[in-house]
Design an enzyme around this catalytic site. Structure first.
Site, PDB file in Angstrom:
ATOM      1  N   GLY A 144       0.842  -1.200   0.000  1.00  0.00           N
ATOM      2  CA  GLY A 144       0.000   0.000   0.000  1.00  0.00           C
ATOM      3  C   GLY A 144       0.871   1.242   0.000  1.00  0.00           C
ATOM      4  O   GLY A 144       1.994   1.239  -0.518  1.00  0.00           O
ATOM      5  N   ARG A 223       1.165  -3.876  12.808  1.00  0.00           N
ATOM      6  CA  ARG A 223       0.478  -3.986  14.086  1.00  0.00           C
ATOM      7  C   ARG A 223       0.877  -5.311  14.725  1.00  0.00           C
ATOM      8  O   ARG A 223       1.058  -6.306  14.023  1.00  0.00           O
ATOM      9  CB  ARG A 223      -1.052  -3.998  13.896  1.00  0.00           C
ATOM     10  CG  ARG A 223      -1.651  -2.647  13.586  1.00  0.00           C
ATOM     11  CD  ARG A 223      -1.739  -1.773  14.847  1.00  0.00           C
ATOM     12  NE  ARG A 223      -2.439  -0.532  14.578  1.00  0.00           N
ATOM     13  CZ  ARG A 223      -1.848   0.616  14.234  1.00  0.00           C
ATOM     14  NH1 ARG A 223      -0.536   0.686  14.142  1.00  0.00           N
ATOM     15  NH2 ARG A 223      -2.567   1.690  14.018  1.00  0.00           N
ATOM     16  N   GLU A 252       0.814  -4.109  23.657  1.00  0.00           N
ATOM     17  CA  GLU A 252       1.656  -2.951  23.969  1.00  0.00           C
ATOM     18  C   GLU A 252       1.153  -2.223  25.211  1.00  0.00           C
ATOM     19  O   GLU A 252      -0.054  -2.138  25.414  1.00  0.00           O
ATOM     20  CB  GLU A 252       1.658  -1.984  22.772  1.00  0.00           C
ATOM     21  CG  GLU A 252       2.307  -2.610  21.560  1.00  0.00           C
ATOM     22  CD  GLU A 252       2.230  -1.729  20.315  1.00  0.00           C
ATOM     23  OE1 GLU A 252       1.848  -0.553  20.424  1.00  0.00           O
ATOM     24  OE2 GLU A 252       2.550  -2.222  19.244  1.00  0.00           O
ATOM     25  N   HIS A 270       7.179   1.124  19.251  1.00  0.00           N
ATOM     26  CA  HIS A 270       6.140   1.667  18.363  1.00  0.00           C
ATOM     27  C   HIS A 270       6.433   3.132  18.002  1.00  0.00           C
ATOM     28  O   HIS A 270       5.674   4.042  18.342  1.00  0.00           O
ATOM     29  CB  HIS A 270       4.741   1.540  19.003  1.00  0.00           C
ATOM     30  CG  HIS A 270       3.630   1.605  17.998  1.00  0.00           C
ATOM     31  ND1 HIS A 270       2.429   0.955  18.173  1.00  0.00           N
ATOM     32  CD2 HIS A 270       3.538   2.249  16.800  1.00  0.00           C
ATOM     33  CE1 HIS A 270       1.650   1.192  17.121  1.00  0.00           C
ATOM     34  NE2 HIS A 270       2.309   1.978  16.279  1.00  0.00           N
TER      35      HIS A 270
HETATM   36  P1  NAP Z   1      -2.613   0.895   2.954  1.00  0.00           P
HETATM   37  O1  NAP Z   1      -2.185   1.916   1.951  1.00  0.00           O
HETATM   38  O2  NAP Z   1      -4.058   0.683   3.212  1.00  0.00           O
HETATM   39  O3  NAP Z   1      -1.947  -0.501   2.504  1.00  0.00           O
HETATM   40  C1  NAP Z   1      -2.261  -1.690   3.129  1.00  0.00           C
HETATM   41  C2  NAP Z   1      -1.726  -2.869   2.306  1.00  0.00           C
HETATM   42  O4  NAP Z   1      -2.025  -4.067   3.034  1.00  0.00           O
HETATM   43  C3  NAP Z   1      -2.375  -3.012   0.921  1.00  0.00           C
HETATM   44  O5  NAP Z   1      -1.400  -3.417  -0.002  1.00  0.00           O
HETATM   45  C4  NAP Z   1      -3.394  -4.133   1.149  1.00  0.00           C
HETATM   46  O6  NAP Z   1      -3.639  -4.901  -0.005  1.00  0.00           O
HETATM   47  C5  NAP Z   1      -2.660  -4.993   2.153  1.00  0.00           C
HETATM   48  N1  NAP Z   1      -3.580  -5.849   2.888  1.00  0.00           N
HETATM   49  C6  NAP Z   1      -4.679  -5.506   3.591  1.00  0.00           C
HETATM   50  N2  NAP Z   1      -5.272  -6.596   4.100  1.00  0.00           N
HETATM   51  C7  NAP Z   1      -4.530  -7.664   3.702  1.00  0.00           C
HETATM   52  C8  NAP Z   1      -4.641  -9.064   3.894  1.00  0.00           C
HETATM   53  N3  NAP Z   1      -5.629  -9.597   4.624  1.00  0.00           N
HETATM   54  N4  NAP Z   1      -3.689  -9.851   3.325  1.00  0.00           N
HETATM   55  C9  NAP Z   1      -2.684  -9.332   2.594  1.00  0.00           C
HETATM   56  N5  NAP Z   1      -2.531  -8.008   2.374  1.00  0.00           N
HETATM   57  C10 NAP Z   1      -3.456  -7.187   2.925  1.00  0.00           C
HETATM   58  O7  NAP Z   1      -1.969   1.178   4.379  1.00  0.00           O
HETATM   59  P2  NAP Z   1      -0.613   1.968   4.727  1.00  0.00           P
HETATM   60  O8  NAP Z   1      -0.865   3.428   4.747  1.00  0.00           O
HETATM   61  O9  NAP Z   1       0.485   1.433   3.885  1.00  0.00           O
HETATM   62  O10 NAP Z   1      -0.417   1.515   6.265  1.00  0.00           O
HETATM   63  C11 NAP Z   1      -0.332   0.149   6.601  1.00  0.00           C
HETATM   64  C12 NAP Z   1      -0.394  -0.052   8.104  1.00  0.00           C
HETATM   65  O11 NAP Z   1       0.843   0.309   8.703  1.00  0.00           O
HETATM   66  C13 NAP Z   1      -1.409   0.806   8.875  1.00  0.00           C
HETATM   67  O12 NAP Z   1      -2.728   0.322   8.748  1.00  0.00           O
HETATM   68  C14 NAP Z   1      -0.882   0.733  10.286  1.00  0.00           C
HETATM   69  O13 NAP Z   1      -1.452  -0.352  10.974  1.00  0.00           O
HETATM   70  C15 NAP Z   1       0.617   0.473  10.094  1.00  0.00           C
HETATM   71  N6  NAP Z   1       1.422   1.617  10.581  1.00  0.00           N
HETATM   72  C16 NAP Z   1       2.286   1.426  11.613  1.00  0.00           C
HETATM   73  C17 NAP Z   1       3.043   2.499  12.095  1.00  0.00           C
HETATM   74  C18 NAP Z   1       4.015   2.323  13.223  1.00  0.00           C
HETATM   75  O14 NAP Z   1       4.177   3.247  14.010  1.00  0.00           O
HETATM   76  N7  NAP Z   1       4.713   1.215  13.311  1.00  0.00           N
HETATM   77  C19 NAP Z   1       2.887   3.764  11.543  1.00  0.00           C
HETATM   78  C20 NAP Z   1       2.000   3.924  10.471  1.00  0.00           C
HETATM   79  C21 NAP Z   1       1.273   2.830   9.998  1.00  0.00           C
HETATM   80  P3  NAP Z   1      -4.801  -4.528  -1.064  1.00  0.00           P
HETATM   81  O15 NAP Z   1      -4.396  -3.163  -1.593  1.00  0.00           O
HETATM   82  O16 NAP Z   1      -4.685  -5.600  -2.101  1.00  0.00           O
HETATM   83  O17 NAP Z   1      -6.074  -4.491  -0.322  1.00  0.00           O
END
Ligand code: NAP
Length: 307
Positions: A144, A223, A252, A270
């Protein structure tokens, strides 16, 4: 200041709190004692469940300061006509930077190397050899917004990139794998960057870790719920995988003692988006969503379910 009430349902950063207080009547965690508040502010890990939503009769908007919103019951909010917003994109760089940093730290054992020098052990000989990251195979679980930025950085390290997601992405040049186990079998580094929630719970299980193999390194910046932590500890202890670098955990801020004791594991608390610049940008976007809503406009960044 307006007469709009805002309930801070999570610990809100001082920067954001100051901006909120300048414009709204802010009630900090008041819902724990008085559920009669009016609007919501939350972080990705906050639990905004149907019960809390039901206790807030005048609720109009849930503004999440974070991109992940797995803690929010979006269906319950939508059923009440409440819009949910989040802060995508502005944190992509920071999370991608951390993912690359964690890969390097785990492969080159930087935390252990730092301790080696501080503890005076260098005097008695060189550290054992580490692992090379450049040119290796990287598997991204999630392609994503953030996954694409990690891939872009990894290209500069000469890495060969594969990925899995629910569907293949025609706009990226990387090899697609149907599931995490197939991707892991093809990868030296497996970086997890999917949303949390029921759809991804324990997506990285014992089978995926077995596929990653004895030279493989797991990095989780998504997560804690996405990785089966018990299976991970077991895989690390038995040498099923070589190492791990984790920014997020199942419960956490509690991190299992067995993980904390392992030298082949790098742990961060985190901090994916935790820079002053990015938290400022996230606060600005969260505030913009609130301002737009309360001035009768459509907020800039609703979550996809509310688009
Ligand atoms: P995003 O643009 O919505 O991308 C999510 C990706 O995950 C997409 O490629 C989606 O595939 C894939 N996905 C969703 N459900 C799936 C499943 N069941 N199996 C396989 N792939 C799946 O989200 P983003 O902006 O990149 O952010 C991703 C996540 O990072 C956030 O939701 C958050 O939990 C985490 N995050 C963590 C931190 C931290 O502090 N560590 C900070 C920011 C974000 P499709 O496009 O094919 O649906």
């Amino acid at each position: 200041m307006t007469d709009i009430d805002v309930l801070a349902a999570a610990r809100v950063s001082p920067l954001y709190l100051a901006a909120l207080r300048a414009e709204y009547a802010v009630h900090e965690r008041l819902h724990e004692t008085d559920p009669g508040a009016f609007a919501e502010v939350a972080q990705g890990e906050s639990r905004i469940d149907a019960t809390l939503i039901g206790q807030l009769p005048a609720l109009e908007i849930i503004s999440v300061m974070g991109v992940g919103y797995d803690g929010v019951d979006v269906a319950a909010a939508k059923a009440r006509g409440v819009i949910v917003t989040h802060t995508p994109d502005v944190l992509n760089d920071d999370v991608a930077d951390l993912a690359i940093a964690l890969m390097i730290c785990a492969a080159r054992r930087l935390p252990a190397a730092d301790r080696y020098v501080r503890e005076g052990r260098w005097e008695s000989g060189a550290m054992p050899l580490a692992r090379k990251m450049s040119g290796q195979r990287l598997g991204l679980v999630g392609m994503g917004r953030i996954g694409k930025v990690i891939a872009h950085r990894a290209v500069a390290f000469g890495m060969q990139i594969g990925y899995t997601s629910r569907s293949a992405k025609p706009d990226v040049p990387y090899q697609y794998f149907a599931n995490a186990a197939e991707l892991a079998a093809h990868s030296a580094f497996l970086v997890v960057i999917v949303p949390g929630g029921s759809g991804t719970r324990k997506l990285i299980d014992a089978d995926v870790l077995r596929s990653l193999g004895a030279k493989g390194i797991l990095v989780n910046v998504s997560r804690g719920s996405v990785v089966d932590e018990t299976a991970l500890v077991d895989a690390l202890e038995r040498g099923v995988i070589a190492g791990a670098a984790l920014d997020v955990y199942e419960n956490e801020p509690h991190v299992p003692a067995r993980l904390r004791e392992m030298p082949q594991v790098v742990l961060t608390p985190h901090i994916g988006s935790a820079t002053a610049e990015t938290r400022g940008a996230m606060a600005d976007l969260a505030m913009r969503n609130l301002r737009e809503h309360f001035s009768g406009k459509r907020p800039s960044t609703p979550v996809p379910e509310c688009c």
